[in-house]
Design an enzyme around this catalytic site. Structure first.
Site, PDB file in Angstrom:
ATOM      1  CB  SER A  28      -1.058   0.060   1.051  1.00  0.00           C
ATOM      2  OG  SER A  28      -1.453  -1.069   1.480  1.00  0.00           O
TER       3      SER A  28
HETATM    4  N1  SAH Z   1      -0.327  -4.493   4.292  1.00  0.00           N
HETATM    5  C1  SAH Z   1       1.036  -5.536   3.239  1.00  0.00           C
HETATM    6  C2  SAH Z   1       0.519  -5.189   1.825  1.00  0.00           C
HETATM    7  C3  SAH Z   1      -1.416  -5.987   1.298  1.00  0.00           C
HETATM    8  S1  SAH Z   1      -2.087  -5.332  -0.121  1.00  0.00           S
HETATM    9  C4  SAH Z   1       2.070  -4.633   3.150  1.00  0.00           C
HETATM   10  O1  SAH Z   1       2.211  -3.897   3.779  1.00  0.00           O
HETATM   11  O2  SAH Z   1       2.605  -4.498   2.181  1.00  0.00           O
HETATM   12  C5  SAH Z   1      -2.886  -7.221   0.200  1.00  0.00           C
HETATM   13  C6  SAH Z   1      -1.933  -8.321   0.582  1.00  0.00           C
HETATM   14  O3  SAH Z   1      -3.530  -8.832   1.225  1.00  0.00           O
HETATM   15  C7  SAH Z   1      -1.705  -9.486  -0.369  1.00  0.00           C
HETATM   16  O4  SAH Z   1      -1.066  -9.837   0.169  1.00  0.00           O
HETATM   17  C8  SAH Z   1      -3.182 -10.591  -0.130  1.00  0.00           C
HETATM   18  O5  SAH Z   1      -2.304 -11.660  -0.627  1.00  0.00           O
HETATM   19  C9  SAH Z   1      -3.512 -10.383   1.280  1.00  0.00           C
HETATM   20  N2  SAH Z   1      -4.896 -11.552   1.399  1.00  0.00           N
HETATM   21  C10 SAH Z   1      -6.035 -11.083   0.139  1.00  0.00           C
HETATM   22  N3  SAH Z   1      -7.383 -11.573   0.578  1.00  0.00           N
HETATM   23  C11 SAH Z   1      -6.328 -12.386   1.875  1.00  0.00           C
HETATM   24  C12 SAH Z   1      -7.162 -13.182   2.411  1.00  0.00           C
HETATM   25  N4  SAH Z   1      -8.212 -13.404   2.306  1.00  0.00           N
HETATM   26  N5  SAH Z   1      -6.161 -13.530   4.099  1.00  0.00           N
HETATM   27  C13 SAH Z   1      -5.451 -12.933   4.136  1.00  0.00           C
HETATM   28  N6  SAH Z   1      -4.928 -12.497   3.404  1.00  0.00           N
HETATM   29  C14 SAH Z   1      -5.263 -11.376   2.162  1.00  0.00           C
END
Ligand code: SAH
Length: 217
Positions: free
Chosen positions: A66
């Site tokens: 993000s």
């Molecule tokens: N907070 C992260 C970026 C988030 S991007 C950072 O600091 O880098 C969103 C993330 O959510 C992705 O890695 C994706 O794989 C994950 N994601 C999506 N659906 C999910 C779920 N049901 N459970 C866990 N993670 C999930």
């Protein structure tokens, strides 16, 4: 001379924080945590020089880290609730950057990621930070983490059309959750508080997140 040196230094981080301030982030705790955490260690080497730009960056696995403003804004919203961060749950650990920022502000951070390959990367990224209060878990964040519940704060880093009911169940009395709610494209940052009268929701800024998916890979 190493061309990256100047671009990944504390000075670059200071500039990022000044920009966040200009963009309306006023929580000094959040600003100082983001000043401390070396964001360039969380992006792929070739992108390190752009790590402090206010932009999402690719992480591989079709996911993105993000943008700094979104990380700052979500944690600021969590902290403006009735309580401190306390025991915190993050859904969507990705590369681990947001977990690292949270770990400077919360006593305990649980971070769930559904993609095993990304979780492995987060582990490597976090190692040099010695953030022993972070527990990374491989799993489907839609289910929360019943074995560690309830949580004082929950932060969802992926977009859904509604908040997964398990997460609301695992929110402690007086607790606060922040999540991007909406379809693909744009979502709105939604803050949910659990108080004596039940759950109440307030909506804030428009954001863009990758979708919250089901299951693990
Ligand atoms: N907070 C992260 C970026 C988030 S991007 C950072 O600091 O880098 C969103 C993330 O959510 C992705 O890695 C994706 O794989 C994950 N994601 C999506 N659906 C999910 C779920 N049901 N459970 C866990 N993670 C999930």
């Amino acid at each position: 001379m190493n061309g990256d040196l100047g671009l990944t230094s504390a000075r670059t981080r200071t500039r990022m924080v000044e920009r966040l301030r200009a963009q309306g982030i006023s929580d000094e705790g959040v600003l100082s945590a983001m000043l401390d955490v070396p964001r360039h260690l969380f992006v792929e080497e070739g992108l390190a020089s752009r790590a402090y730009d206010d932009t999402p960056l690719p992480l591989g696995f079709q996911q993105t880290i993000s943008q700094p403003w979104v990380v700052a804004r979500m944690i600021e919203l969590l902290r403006s609730g009735p309580r401190q961060l306390g025991k915190t749950l993050e859904i969507g650990a990705g590369c681990g950057y947001q977990a690292a920022v949270l770990a400077r502000l919360a006593p305990e951070v649980y971070a769930i990621e559904r993609i095993a390959g990304l979780l492995a990367r987060a582990k490597v990224n976090l190692r040099p930070l010695k953030a022993y209060n972070i527990r990374l878990k491989h799993g489907d964040g839609n289910l929360g983490l019943p074995e560690a519940a309830p949580f004082d704060t929950i932060i969802v880093a992926a977009a859904a059309s509604r908040i997964p009911p398990a997460l609301l169940q695992q929110l402690a009395p007086g607790g606060r959750l922040v999540a991007p709610i909406g379809g693909p494209g744009e979502q709105v940052l939604s803050v949910v508080d659990r108080n004596e009268r039940g759950l109440s929701e307030t909506r804030y800024d428009w954001v863009r997140f990758v979708p919250l998916l089901s299951g693990t890979e």
